[in-house]
Write a protein that holds these residues in place. Structure first.
Motif, PDB file in Angstrom:
ATOM      1  N   SER A  40     -10.217   9.671   1.288  1.00  0.00           N
ATOM      2  CA  SER A  40     -10.220   8.345   1.904  1.00  0.00           C
ATOM      3  C   SER A  40     -11.571   8.067   2.542  1.00  0.00           C
ATOM      4  N   GLY A  41     -12.092   6.865   2.332  1.00  0.00           N
ATOM      5  CA  GLY A  41     -13.375   6.509   2.946  1.00  0.00           C
ATOM      6  C   GLY A  41     -14.546   6.893   2.060  1.00  0.00           C
ATOM      7  N   GLN A  42     -15.595   7.396   2.682  1.00  0.00           N
ATOM      8  CA  GLN A  42     -16.810   7.734   1.938  1.00  0.00           C
ATOM      9  C   GLN A  42     -16.585   8.930   1.025  1.00  0.00           C
ATOM     10  N   VAL A  43     -17.030   8.795  -0.225  1.00  0.00           N
ATOM     11  CA  VAL A  43     -16.880   9.863  -1.225  1.00  0.00           C
ATOM     12  C   VAL A  43     -18.187  10.044  -1.983  1.00  0.00           C
ATOM     13  N   PRO A  44     -18.386  11.213  -2.613  1.00  0.00           N
ATOM     14  CA  PRO A  44     -19.558  11.387  -3.481  1.00  0.00           C
ATOM     15  C   PRO A  44     -19.510  10.410  -4.654  1.00  0.00           C
ATOM     16  N   ALA A  45     -20.661  10.164  -5.257  1.00  0.00           N
ATOM     17  CA  ALA A  45     -20.754   9.177  -6.342  1.00  0.00           C
ATOM     18  C   ALA A  45     -19.864   9.524  -7.524  1.00  0.00           C
ATOM     19  N   THR A  46     -19.547  10.795  -7.689  1.00  0.00           N
ATOM     20  CA  THR A  46     -18.752  11.230  -8.843  1.00  0.00           C
ATOM     21  C   THR A  46     -17.251  11.181  -8.591  1.00  0.00           C
ATOM     22  N   VAL A  47     -16.849  10.776  -7.385  1.00  0.00           N
ATOM     23  CA  VAL A  47     -15.430  10.783  -7.015  1.00  0.00           C
ATOM     24  C   VAL A  47     -14.937   9.354  -6.786  1.00  0.00           C
ATOM     25  N   THR A  48     -13.735   9.052  -7.270  1.00  0.00           N
ATOM     26  CA  THR A  48     -13.125   7.745  -7.046  1.00  0.00           C
ATOM     27  C   THR A  48     -12.437   7.741  -5.685  1.00  0.00           C
ATOM     28  N   PRO A  49     -12.778   6.819  -4.793  1.00  0.00           N
ATOM     29  CA  PRO A  49     -12.165   6.808  -3.461  1.00  0.00           C
ATOM     30  C   PRO A  49     -10.678   6.467  -3.525  1.00  0.00           C
ATOM     31  N   LEU A  50      -9.950   6.913  -2.515  1.00  0.00           N
ATOM     32  CA  LEU A  50      -8.516   6.680  -2.460  1.00  0.00           C
ATOM     33  C   LEU A  50      -8.179   5.193  -2.563  1.00  0.00           C
ATOM     34  N   ALA A  51      -8.954   4.347  -1.904  1.00  0.00           N
ATOM     35  CA  ALA A  51      -8.671   2.910  -1.928  1.00  0.00           C
ATOM     36  C   ALA A  51      -8.668   2.362  -3.354  1.00  0.00           C
ATOM     37  N   ARG A  72       0.831  -1.205   0.000  1.00  0.00           N
ATOM     38  CA  ARG A  72       0.000   0.000   0.000  1.00  0.00           C
ATOM     39  C   ARG A  72       0.871   1.262   0.000  1.00  0.00           C
ATOM     40  N   VAL A  73       1.987   1.216   0.714  1.00  0.00           N
ATOM     41  CA  VAL A  73       2.925   2.347   0.696  1.00  0.00           C
ATOM     42  C   VAL A  73       3.452   2.568  -0.724  1.00  0.00           C
ATOM     43  N   ASN A  74       3.833   1.496  -1.396  1.00  0.00           N
ATOM     44  CA  ASN A  74       4.329   1.611  -2.768  1.00  0.00           C
ATOM     45  C   ASN A  74       3.253   2.142  -3.710  1.00  0.00           C
ATOM     46  N   GLN A  75       2.022   1.667  -3.526  1.00  0.00           N
ATOM     47  CA  GLN A  75       0.931   2.160  -4.368  1.00  0.00           C
ATOM     48  C   GLN A  75       0.685   3.643  -4.122  1.00  0.00           C
ATOM     49  N   ALA A 122      -5.482   0.863  -5.556  1.00  0.00           N
ATOM     50  CA  ALA A 122      -5.552  -0.488  -6.123  1.00  0.00           C
ATOM     51  C   ALA A 122      -5.149  -0.502  -7.598  1.00  0.00           C
ATOM     52  N   GLN A 123      -5.273   0.622  -8.267  1.00  0.00           N
ATOM     53  CA  GLN A 123      -4.914   0.719  -9.680  1.00  0.00           C
ATOM     54  C   GLN A 123      -3.413   0.872  -9.909  1.00  0.00           C
ATOM     55  N   GLN A 124      -2.668   1.106  -8.819  1.00  0.00           N
ATOM     56  CA  GLN A 124      -1.234   1.372  -8.940  1.00  0.00           C
ATOM     57  C   GLN A 124      -0.401   0.104  -8.753  1.00  0.00           C
ATOM     58  N   SER A 125       0.804   0.129  -9.269  1.00  0.00           N
ATOM     59  CA  SER A 125       1.749  -0.964  -9.057  1.00  0.00           C
ATOM     60  C   SER A 125       2.171  -1.000  -7.596  1.00  0.00           C
ATOM     61  N   ASP A 126       2.404  -2.205  -7.073  1.00  0.00           N
ATOM     62  CA  ASP A 126       2.864  -2.324  -5.690  1.00  0.00           C
ATOM     63  C   ASP A 126       4.388  -2.431  -5.609  1.00  0.00           C
ATOM     64  N   GLN A 127       5.056  -2.056  -6.683  1.00  0.00           N
ATOM     65  CA  GLN A 127       6.518  -1.979  -6.710  1.00  0.00           C
ATOM     66  C   GLN A 127       6.927  -0.522  -6.904  1.00  0.00           C
ATOM     67  N   ASN A 181       3.439   5.576  -5.886  1.00  0.00           N
ATOM     68  CA  ASN A 181       3.201   5.596  -7.336  1.00  0.00           C
ATOM     69  C   ASN A 181       2.054   6.528  -7.701  1.00  0.00           C
ATOM     70  N   LEU A 182       1.008   6.547  -6.876  1.00  0.00           N
ATOM     71  CA  LEU A 182      -0.116   7.441  -7.133  1.00  0.00           C
ATOM     72  C   LEU A 182       0.346   8.901  -7.101  1.00  0.00           C
ATOM     73  N   LEU A 183       1.132   9.239  -6.102  1.00  0.00           N
ATOM     74  CA  LEU A 183       1.623  10.620  -5.991  1.00  0.00           C
ATOM     75  C   LEU A 183       2.558  10.972  -7.146  1.00  0.00           C
ATOM     76  N   LYS A 184       3.438  10.047  -7.500  1.00  0.00           N
ATOM     77  CA  LYS A 184       4.335  10.306  -8.637  1.00  0.00           C
ATOM     78  C   LYS A 184       3.537  10.511  -9.919  1.00  0.00           C
ATOM     79  N   GLY A 185       2.502   9.688 -10.093  1.00  0.00           N
ATOM     80  CA  GLY A 185       1.670   9.825 -11.279  1.00  0.00           C
ATOM     81  C   GLY A 185       0.930  11.152 -11.336  1.00  0.00           C
ATOM     82  N   MET A 186       0.718  11.770 -10.189  1.00  0.00           N
ATOM     83  CA  MET A 186       0.076  13.082 -10.130  1.00  0.00           C
ATOM     84  C   MET A 186       1.081  14.214 -10.316  1.00  0.00           C
TER      85      MET A 186
END
Length: 518
Positions: free
Chosen positions: A140-151, A47-50, A155-160, A53-58
């Motif tokens: 993180s957690g509950q989000v509006p229907a139009t927003v993708t939650p952090l989790a 999860r730390v690696n993901q 999950a879409q990111q590499s774990d390496q 990667n998420l932050l780098k991708g941003m």
């Protein structure tokens, strides 16, 4: 002299606190238990690696800030170490602030990304569109229907993830001071700071072990809580229990019992609240409890003794600060002296000085200075406050202390809380401790108040235990109670009964608010 651990020139905190456990065979061991699940060291590392990667991708670059307004749960360590692993700078902030406070913190830190718990979004929503530096918001957690939650984003990111080539002397993270006397100040800590506190206090004083299960009522955004429930357990491979909700006595005892915790970290107010609850017995908690710690405010002697009598475990009272990252002065297991804050933590030096910086005489009250390897290097963008707090290797604590002949330190109060009565310094904490020893008193706070002759005298604000009625007779009884225990000039000339005392999110009494009332 302060003791600095020898760290390699290439060093990243995420490698030590997270990745190392996989190589050492602890991948399957539970690292974190939060309100939603249990996570192994391998799952945390992934999860730390993901997160990195998420932050780098941003587009987050090394040294850029990532503001974390996250309730205690798995996403806090994931985002914190994910940012550090790519060389970015996580900035955890108090989760109990106002919209105005968050606006200041986003602007002051110039954070490019905000990671926020869904439950806190209502505080941020009015200000996000106006931020000049903020580019992305992760929820993180509950989000509006139009927003993708952090989790889902994680999950879409590499774990390496490759670790950034940082050094122990790179800026690793910021912690903002409470701001009780003005705007919060961002204390800048280094990549190498956390391991010093984990070794010098966590191992050498507390004695934390791999088989410990720890629970901290103090939250992760707070320097005290961060060490308690994140860096200390992750240093030795222990298990941390995290709780998002407010730490009421009932919620705390439930976590201790459900997870059979062996180490508990609280604050004096919470210890007093648990002791005041007649429904709580020794069996309400954990049968494995072997260490209890208190910080944030000095622990009244009476509370420590009553806790030991009920639960059979001493409370190790200590003092730390945002600037020093964790506890640098503490009582020791097997050598607790209630009414004192103990002795210097190994690796830290202490001095007590007068207003001119000269050492005070033995037994005299002065300001406590500390020198140690975990000190912040400065406040962000605040040269004047940095010069006032950091003096070469020494850091001003803002706390008044005296030292006994045999080397124990006794707390006298915050420098700006001290009272001068009849020309003699009076510690508000000393008077508060005397009041707290009365069986009808739950909490007490003492501040300066002027009498009809414009002279300073102590005034006490008292919170009584449930079912106790306040009247003039009790007021006089409490005054006499203090007179019998302290020098006569120290007793409170006025007593006001209140339902609660104003406190910071970390449990410190905000005496400046009471002074305004007085």
């Amino acid at each position: 002299m302060p003791r600095f651990l020898e760290l390699p020139r290439r060093y990243n905190a995420a490698s030590h606190f997270v990745d190392r456990h996989i190589a050492e065979g602890r991948g399957d061991k539970i690292a974190v238990i939060d309100d939603r699940g249990r996570y192994s060291y391998a799952a945390l590392a992934a999860r730390v690696n993901q997160a990195g990667n998420l932050l780098k991708g941003m587009g987050v670059q090394p040294e850029q800030r990532v503001l974390l307004a996250l309730l205690d749960g798995i996403d806090f360590p994931a985002m914190f170490f994910g940012a550090m692993k790519i060389g970015a700078v996580p900035v955890p902030v108090n989760t109990l602030l106002t919209t105005k406070d968050y606006d200041f913190l986003l602007r002051d830190s110039r954070a490019a990304v905000l990671a926020v718990s869904g439950a806190l979004m209502e505080k941020f929503r009015p200000i996000i569109s106006e931020q000049p530096f903020l580019k992305q918001v992760l929820i993180s957690g509950q989000v509006p229907a139009t927003v993708t939650p952090l989790a889902d984003l994680l999950a879409q990111q590499s774990d390496q993830l490759e670790t950034a080539p940082t050094t122990p002397d790179d800026i690793g993270f910021w912690l903002y001071s409470s701001g009780s006397t003005g705007s919060p100040k961002g204390a800048m800590h280094l990549q190498g700071d956390m391991i010093h506190t984990a070794v010098l206090y966590g191992e050498e004083v507390l004695g934390i072990r791999e088989d410990d299960v720890v629970f901290s009522a103090a939250k992760l955004f707070f320097a005290y809580g961060m060490g308690n429930a994140m860096t200390f357990p992750l240093h030795v491979g222990a298990t941390a229990v995290l709780m998002a909700e407010r730490p009421t006595p009932a919620a705390v005892m439930k976590r201790l019992k459900d997870h059979q915790c062996s180490i508990f970290y609280g604050v004096p107010t919470l210890y007093a609240g648990i002791l005041a609850d007649k429904g709580i017995t020794k069996d309400s908690g954990s049968g494995r409890l072997r260490r209890c710690v208190s910080a944030g405010e000095a622990l009244p002697e009476e509370i420590g003794k009553r806790w030991q009598q009920l639960f059979g475990v001493d409370i190790l009272d200590g003092i730390g600060s945002t600037e020093m990252l964790h506890i640098f002065l503490s009582n020791r297991p097997g050598n607790v002296r209630y009414g004192t804050t103990g002795e210097a933590v190994p690796g830290y030096d202490l001095r007590i000085v007068d207003e001119h910086g000269n050492p005070v005489e033995q037994g005299g009250i002065g300001e406590l200075l500390v020198s140690g390897p975990s000190s912040a290097i400065a406040y962000w963008n605040n040269r004047a406050k940095s010069l006032a707090a950091f003096h070469g290797p020494w850091t001003r604590t803002g706390d008044k202390y005296l030292q006994t002949r045999d080397g124990y330190y006794i707390y006298a109060g915050r420098s700006d809380d001290m009272l001068k009565v009849s020309g003699i310094w009076v510690s508000p904490f000393e008077v508060e401790s005397a009041l707290s020893a009365h069986p009808k008193v739950l909490e007490a706070a003492v501040v300066a108040h002027t009498d009809t002759d414009d002279l300073i005298k102590p005034k006490a604000y008292i919170v009584l235990k449930d079912g106790i009625g306040a009247d003039e007779a009790l007021s006089e009884e409490l005054k006499t109670f203090v007179k019998e225990r302290l020098a006569p000039y120290k007793y409170p000339r006025w007593i006001e009964f209140v339902d609660e005392l104003p406190k910071t999110a970390t449990g410190k009494i905000q005496r400046f608010k009471l002074r305004d009332l007085a």
